[in-house]
Design a protein around this motif. Structure first.
Motif, PDB file in Angstrom:
ATOM      1  N   THR A 182       0.830  -1.210   0.000  1.00  0.00           N
ATOM      2  CA  THR A 182       0.000   0.000   0.000  1.00  0.00           C
ATOM      3  C   THR A 182       0.863   1.258   0.000  1.00  0.00           C
TER       4      THR A 182
ATOM      5  N   ASN B 131       2.330   4.873  -0.454  1.00  0.00           N
ATOM      6  CA  ASN B 131       1.746   6.218  -0.519  1.00  0.00           C
ATOM      7  C   ASN B 131       1.742   6.684  -1.978  1.00  0.00           C
ATOM      8  N   ARG B 132       0.760   7.530  -2.325  1.00  0.00           N
ATOM      9  CA  ARG B 132       0.592   7.984  -3.714  1.00  0.00           C
ATOM     10  C   ARG B 132       0.851   9.482  -3.831  1.00  0.00           C
TER      11      ARG B 132
ATOM     12  N   GLY C   1      -2.331   9.889  -8.101  1.00  0.00           N
ATOM     13  CA  GLY C   1      -2.645   8.497  -7.784  1.00  0.00           C
ATOM     14  C   GLY C   1      -1.531   7.532  -8.142  1.00  0.00           C
TER      15      GLY C   1
ATOM     16  N   LEU D  67       2.575   6.178  -7.676  1.00  0.00           N
ATOM     17  CA  LEU D  67       3.418   5.965  -6.499  1.00  0.00           C
ATOM     18  C   LEU D  67       4.175   7.248  -6.160  1.00  0.00           C
TER      19      LEU D  67
ATOM     20  N   VAL E 103       5.778   3.371   2.373  1.00  0.00           N
ATOM     21  CA  VAL E 103       4.484   3.233   3.056  1.00  0.00           C
ATOM     22  C   VAL E 103       4.678   3.897   4.413  1.00  0.00           C
TER      23      VAL E 103
ATOM     24  N   PHE F 141       6.716   2.776   7.766  1.00  0.00           N
ATOM     25  CA  PHE F 141       6.833   1.341   8.088  1.00  0.00           C
ATOM     26  C   PHE F 141       6.860   0.506   6.810  1.00  0.00           C
TER      27      PHE F 141
ATOM     28  N   GLN G 205       7.778  -3.262   7.155  1.00  0.00           N
ATOM     29  CA  GLN G 205       6.683  -4.080   7.701  1.00  0.00           C
ATOM     30  C   GLN G 205       5.605  -4.295   6.646  1.00  0.00           C
TER      31      GLN G 205
ATOM     32  N   GLU H   2       0.788  11.787   9.098  1.00  0.00           N
ATOM     33  CA  GLU H   2       0.578  10.987   7.890  1.00  0.00           C
ATOM     34  C   GLU H   2       1.795  10.133   7.548  1.00  0.00           C
TER      35      GLU H   2
ATOM     36  N   GLN I 227       4.797   6.295  13.107  1.00  0.00           N
ATOM     37  CA  GLN I 227       5.329   5.223  13.944  1.00  0.00           C
ATOM     38  C   GLN I 227       6.543   5.677  14.747  1.00  0.00           C
TER      39      GLN I 227
ATOM     40  N   GLU J   5       5.500   7.672  17.663  1.00  0.00           N
ATOM     41  CA  GLU J   5       5.075   6.805  18.772  1.00  0.00           C
ATOM     42  C   GLU J   5       6.281   6.262  19.533  1.00  0.00           C
ATOM     43  N   ILE J   6       7.306   5.831  18.777  1.00  0.00           N
ATOM     44  CA  ILE J   6       8.504   5.286  19.416  1.00  0.00           C
ATOM     45  C   ILE J   6       9.128   6.331  20.335  1.00  0.00           C
TER      46      ILE J   6
END
Lengths: 559, 322
Positions: A100, A102-103, A107, A109, A125, A128, A131, A308, A312, A315-316
Motif C-alpha cells: 500500500t 503512498n501515492r 494516484g 506511487l 508506506v 513502516f 513491515q 501521515e 510510527q 510513537e517510538i
C-alpha cells in the motif's frame, strides 16, 4: 526424510522472495526460520525502497552512480548496475502484490527524498515500509503453498566434502532435532547487529547464517564495513528513520545550530549516512551535544505531515524517550545499524561453497561497498533474493540429493547439544559474554577506529570464546528452550565479531564506514580492494578480491 | 527503580502444576519497558523463563502478553506505569491461545484463521503495466489496517473467542477488510463480492458482539472492531442480507427507527426469519425462563415519548453526506 531441492534459511524479505522465485522455477522448495516469517527483522526498515522510474524522468544510471558514490567506490559496479536496472520492475511487482505505497496527487506511487541521492526516488508506506512489504511477501508465501518450517533453528550444515547435503535443525517448540536433505541452501538470515551493544537491530539478528556459512568454508567479505545510523534514539538505541530527514527534519547541536553546514554544505542532513554519523560523533566528542546526544528537530514539519508520514517513529519517541517530535526535538546519536559486509556471493547469490547461496543483509554481492544508501537494503533483498531463488532452482535441476545417514547425523547433533546442556554451572552467563562482546565492538569498531582499540578487541575475543566454550545453559528442558537457542547464537556472534575486527584492523585507510583516526584518508592505490575472511586452522585467514569497476572511476567524495 | 514482576509460569516438561506464579524483584532503569524487565530476568536471574521478543520497537509483534490482565506489547509498555501500589506488575501469557511454555502461546489457530480469509490480493482483471492508479487517501486508509503486526493482542482479549473458538476473530477479519477495501482487489470497481459472501457465513463478520476490547488493546491503532463493522456495511450494500446477522442488524434498526426503542420480543423472530420453525422453537426454553423470572419483554411494544425526534434523527443520518 524431509527433502527439498531448495531450502531457504531465514524468512525475511530476501528469504521469502527467494523461496517464491525458486518454487516458481519448478523446484521443490521450503523455507525455514527461527521465528515466524512476519517476525523477521525486515519489519524494521522504515523509510522506503529506492527505484529510478523512467516515467518520472529518473534514470537507473543516476541511481547507480549515487549508490557507487555512497559506497565510497568499494561496491562492485556490475552488481550495482543489475540492482538499479531491476529496481523499477521489482517495485511494480511489489505494488501488484498489494503493498500500500503512498501515492502522489495523480494516484501514482509517491516518492520522498533520502540520503546520498540527488533525486527523490524512495517509494514508501508511511514510515513502516519494511513491515508493509514483509507482510505482503508473507501473503504471497501463503498463496504459494510453500512448506514453511516456522520456529525451527538451523544448528548445523551437513556437507559431503564441501558440497552441501542438508541441514540439522531444532524444532524450538518441541526441542526435537530434524535432518533435512537439500540440494541447495540459500542463506537469508540477515545481519549480525546484536553483537554490538547498543544496536538498532532486533534481538534475533545474531549472524547465524554468516557464522554457519563461514564454518562451512564460505568467504566473508567487507566485514569491517559496519554502518552506524545517524539517528538512533537516546537510551534504548532504537531506530528513528532517515525518512524524518527525508521529509525535511534538521539536526541540531546543543545551541540549536545545524552543524551539518560544516560537513556537507550541499546535501546537509541528507548526506550519506557515514558522513552524517561522523559529523555527529565529531560534534559529540567536541562537547556540542547533551548527554552524548544531538537533536533531531521535526517541529517545523507540522503535525499533519508527521501524523501521515512519520507516525510510527513519533510513537517510538513518545513510548521510549518520552518526547513527542511534533512538539520538541528528540535526542539522537549514531548507533550500529547494518553490516555492508557478509557472505561473498556472485551476482546470482552463489558463494564459493557448492550448493550454498546467500541473499539480503547476510550476503555481500557487493552493492553497498563501504556505506549503504538508505532504502537500498529493501531493494537488495528483493532483487538478489529473487535472483538467488531463480538460480538455485535451475541449478538444482541438474543436481542429485547427496545421501547421508540421517540417524547418525541427528544423534551426533543431539550429543553436541546435550553436552552444552550438561555443562556444570560455573556462575557464568551467555548474557554477560554477549554484553562484553557488544561493549568492546561498540567501543572500538565504531564510527571512529584506531589500531590500539581494535587490537584490544582482538585480544578480548579469544577470552570470550574460551568462556563461551564453558558457559552453562540453565534451562535443561526441551520445550521452547530459548536459553539454548541464545547460547547457540552467541557462537555465531563471536565468529562474526572476530571477522569484523580482523578486517577492520587490516584495512589501513579510511573509506565509507571505516574511519580510522590513525589512517584518516582514503588510499585507492593500496586499498581499493575487498578484504575477505575465511576460516583457517589457526583462526581467521585474510584475503583480497578486486573491486569490479564498469564505468565510474573513483573520485573524491563530497556532499 | 525497584520493581516486582509477578509472572504466570508453565513448564510442560515439569508436568503438574498446570501453571504457577513466580515473583522476581529487580532494579531497572526509570525508562525500562516491561519487556526490558523480562529480558533482564531471563539473562541475569532465571534462564528458564521463555518468551518471544525481538524488535523492542513495536513492529515485529512477538511480545504480546497480558500485563495486569490486559493484552499489550511488552516492549511498548513502561514498567513504571504498570506498577500497582505495592510496586508489582503482573505478567501472563496472551489469552485465547494454548500456552506452550511460560509466556509463549501456540499461534497455530491464529494463523489458520488468517489463512482462511485467503490473505492475498485477488484482482479479477488484468494487471496494469505500471502501478495501479489509486488515491493517496485510499492507500492511507488501507495502511491504517496493514499497520497490523499480527501480534495477537486483539485475539487474546476477544470476548467472543472466549466462548466460541470457531469465530474468525478480530485479526483475521481486519485482514480480510484490508482486501475488501482495496480498490485493486475484486472486480473492476474494486468490489470483492466473493470474499464478502464468505465472510458473511457463520463464524464470520456477524459473530462480533461489538464489545470493543480489540480496539482498546490493539497496540497499532488498527481498531479491528471498526473494520468488522465496515465489512458489515460493505456486505449489506451488496445485498448480502440473507443471514441472521444482517437480519438482526436490520430488525434492530427498524425497531429503533420506528419506536425509539428495541422490540426485544420480535427481534429474535425477525433475525432467524418468521417461518424458521426449528429456530423459533429453540427460543422457547429461553422465553420460558425469562417469563418465570419476570424478564419477558412486554407483549405490546410501545414507542418512547417524543418518538418523532428519533425518526428525525434517522432520516438525517440516512441522507447521503453533502
Amino acid at each position: 526424510m524431509l527433502e527439498h531441492d531448495v531450502l531457504v534459511i531465514g524468512a525475511g524479505l530476501a528469504g521469502m522472495r527467494a523461496a517464491i522465485a525458486a518454487q516458481a522455477g519448478g523446484a521443490n522448495t521450503a523455507i525455514i526460520s527461527k521465528v515466524h516469517p512476519v517476525r523477521s527483522h525486515s519489519n524494521a526498515a522504515q523509510g522506503g525502497i529506492n527505484a529510478a522510474l523512467t516515467d518520472r524522468g529518473d534514470d537507473w544510471e543516476e541511481h547507480a552512480y549515487d549508490t557507487i558514490k555512497g559506497s565510497d567506490f568499494l561496491g562492485d559496479q556490475d552488481a550495482i548496475e543489475i540492482m538499479c536496472q531491476a529496481a523499477g520492475d521489482s517495485l511494480i511487482d511489489l505494488e501488484h502484490m498489494g503493498v500500500t505505497f503512498n501515492r502522489d496527487d495523480e494516484g501514482k506511487l509517491g516518492t520522498r527524498a533520502f540520503g546520498g541521492q540527488r533525486r527523490a526516488r524512495t517509494f514508501f508506506v508511511g514510515d513502516f515500509t519494511g513491515q508493509a512489504m514483509l507482510h505482503v511477501m508473507f501473503e504471497q508465501l501463503v498463496k504459494s503453498g510453500i512448506r514453511s518450517y516456522e520456529e525451527w533453528f538451523v544448528t548445523s550444515l551437513i556437507q559431503d566434502g564441501e558440497q552441501v547435503a542438508g541441514v540439522l535443525a531444532l524444532e524450538i517448540r518441541t526441542g526435537q532435532l530434524h535432518a533435512i536433505r537439500a540440494k541447495t541452501v540459500i542463506f537469508c538470515t540477515g545481519g549480525c547487529g546484536r553483537l554490538f551493544e547498543p544496536s538498532t537491530n532486533a534481538l534475533i539478528v545474531t549472524g547465524d547464517g554468516m557464522g554457519l556459512a563461514y564454518n562451512a568454508g564460505a568467504r566473508l567479505m567487507d566485514m569491517e564495513m559496519v554502518q552506524y545510523h545517524p539517528t538512533t534514539l537516546a537510551g534504548s538505541g532504537v531506530l528513528i528513520s532517515e525518512a524524518a530527514r527525508g521529509e525535511g527534519a534538521f539536526l541540531r547541536d546543543r545551541n540549536g545550530d545545524r552543524f551539518m553546514e560544516k560537513y556537507a554544505p550541499n546535501m546537509m542532513e541528507l548526506a550519506s549516512r557515514d558522513v552524517v554519523s561522523r559529523a555527529e560523533q565529531t560534534e559529540i566528542d567536541a562537547g556540542n551535544g547533551v548527554d552524548g546526544c544531538l537533536f533531531l528537530d521535526c517541529t517545523h514539519l507540522g503535525e499533519a505531515l508527521i501524523l501521515e508520514k512519520l507516525s510510527q517513529i513519533r510513537e517510538i519517541g513518545i513510548d521510549l524517550a518520552g518526547a513527542d517530535m511534533i512538539k520538541e526535538p528528540i535526542p539522537i546519536r549514531p548507533g550500529m545499524h547494518y553490516i555492508m559486509g557478509g557472505i561473498k556471493t556472485d551476482i546470482d547469490g552463489l558463494t564459493n561453497v557448492p550448493g550454498i547461496y546467500a541473499a539480503g543483509e547476510c550476503a555481500n554481492v557487493s552493492v553497498h561497498g563501504g556505506n549503504r544508501l538508505g532504502a537500498n537494503s529493501l531493494l537488495d533483498t528483493i532483487v538478489f533474493g529473487e535472483r538467488s531463488g531463480n538460480h538455485a532452482a535451475s541449478a538444482s535441476r541438474d543436481m542429485d540429493f547427496i545421501e547421508f545417514n540421517e540417524d547418525e547425523a541427528v544423534r551426533k547433533e543431539e550429543a553436541r547439544i546435550q553436552a552444552m546442556l550438561d555443562r556444570p554451572d560455573n556462575g557464568d552467563r551467555w548474557g554477560s559474554i554477549r554484553q562484553a562482546l557488544g561493549d568492546t565492538m561498540n567501543k572500538n569498531i565504531a564510527v571512529y577506529r584506531n589500531q590500539a582499540g581494535m587490537e584490544e578487541t582482538l585480544r578480548l575475543i579469544p577470552e570470550l570464546k574460551a568462556r563461551y566454550a564453558q558457559v552453562p545453559v540453565h534451562n535443561k528442558g526441551r520445550v521452547f528452550n530459548t536459553d539454548l537457542v541464545f547460547a547457540l547464537e552467541l557462537g555465531y556472534m563471536l565468529d562474526c565479531g572476530e571477522a569484523i575486527a580482523v578486517s577492520a584492523l587490516e584495512r589501513k585507510e579510511s573509506r565509507g564506514a571505516q574511519a580510522r583516526t590513525d589512517f584518516p584518508t582514503r588510499d585507492d592505490e593500496n586499498w581499493l580492494k575487498h578484504i575477505t575472511v575465511t576460516r583457517g586452522e589457526e583462526g581467521p585467514e585474510l584475503g583480497y578480491l578486486p573491486v569490479t569497476i564498469t564505468k565510474w572511476t573513483p573520485e573524491e567524495r563530497k556532499y | 527503580m525497584d520493581v516486582k514482576v509477578n509472572i504466570r509460569r508453565y513448564d510442560p516438561d515439569a508436568g503438574a502444576p498446570a501453571s504457577f506464579w513466580q515473583e522476581f524483584s529487580l532494579a531497572v532503569p526509570e525508562t525500562a519497558t516491561v519487556l526490558d524487565a523480562l529480558i533482564q530476568i531471563r539473562e541475569e536471574m532465571d534462564g528458564t523463563l521463555s518468551l518471544r521478543c525481538s524488535c523492542r520497537s513495536a513492529i515485529c509483534g512477538s511480545c504480546a502478553m497480558r500485563v495486569n490482565g490486559h493484552a499489550v506489547l511488552a516492549c511498548k509498555t513502561r514498567a513504571s506505569e504498570s506498577l500497582n501500589s505495592e510496586g508489582v506488575v503482573t505478567v501472563e501469557p496472551a489469552g485465547n491461545m494454548p500456552v506452550v511454555k511460560d509466556l509463549v502461546v501456540d499461534f497455530d489457530t491464529f494463523w489458520d484463521k488468517i489463512r482462511a480469509v485467503e490473505p492475498y490480493l485477488q484482482p479479477q482483471g488484468p494487471e496494469p503495466e505500471g502501478e495501479y492508479i489509486a488515491s493517496n487517501e485510499s492507500m492511507l486508509h488501507l495502511s491504517s489496517v496493514t499497520a497490523c503486526i499480527m501480534c495477537g493482542a486483539c485475539v487474546s482479549d476477544c470476548t467472543v473467542l472466549e466462548v466460541d473458538p470457531t469465530f474468525l476473530g478480530p485479526a483475521a477479519l481486519a485482514k480480510a477488510y484490508r482486501f475488501t477495501a482495496d480498490p485493486r482487489d475484486g472486480d473492476a470497481a474494486g468490489v470483492s463480492q466473493r470474499r464478502l459472501e464468505q465472510l458473511s457465513l457463520p463464524s464470520g463478520m456477524w459473530d462480533c458482539t461489538r464489545c470493543n476490547e480489540c480496539v482498546q488493546v490493539c497496540p497499532k491503532g488498527v481498531a479491528p472492531m471498526d473494520r468488522i463493522m465496515a465489512l458489515r456495511e460493505q456486505a449489506i450494500s451488496l445485498g448480502l442480507g440473507d443471514n441472521n446477522g444482517a437480519r438482526h442488524a436490520e430488525a434492530f434498526t427498524e425497531s429503533v427507527a420506528h419506536s425509539g426503542r428495541l422490540d426485544e420480543l420480535r427481534l429474535p423472530v425477525k433475525t432467524v426469519g418468521m417461518f424458521n420453525l426449528p429456530a423459533l422453537f429453540s427460543f422457547l426454553p429461553v422465553g420460558l425462563r425469562a417469563m418465570t423470572h419476570g424478564k419477558l419483554p412486554p407483549l405490546v411494544h410501545k414507542s418512547v415519548e417524543n418518538v418523532q425526534s428519533v425518526r428525525r434523527l434517522f432520516s438525517k443520518v440516512s441522507q447521503p453526506p453533502k
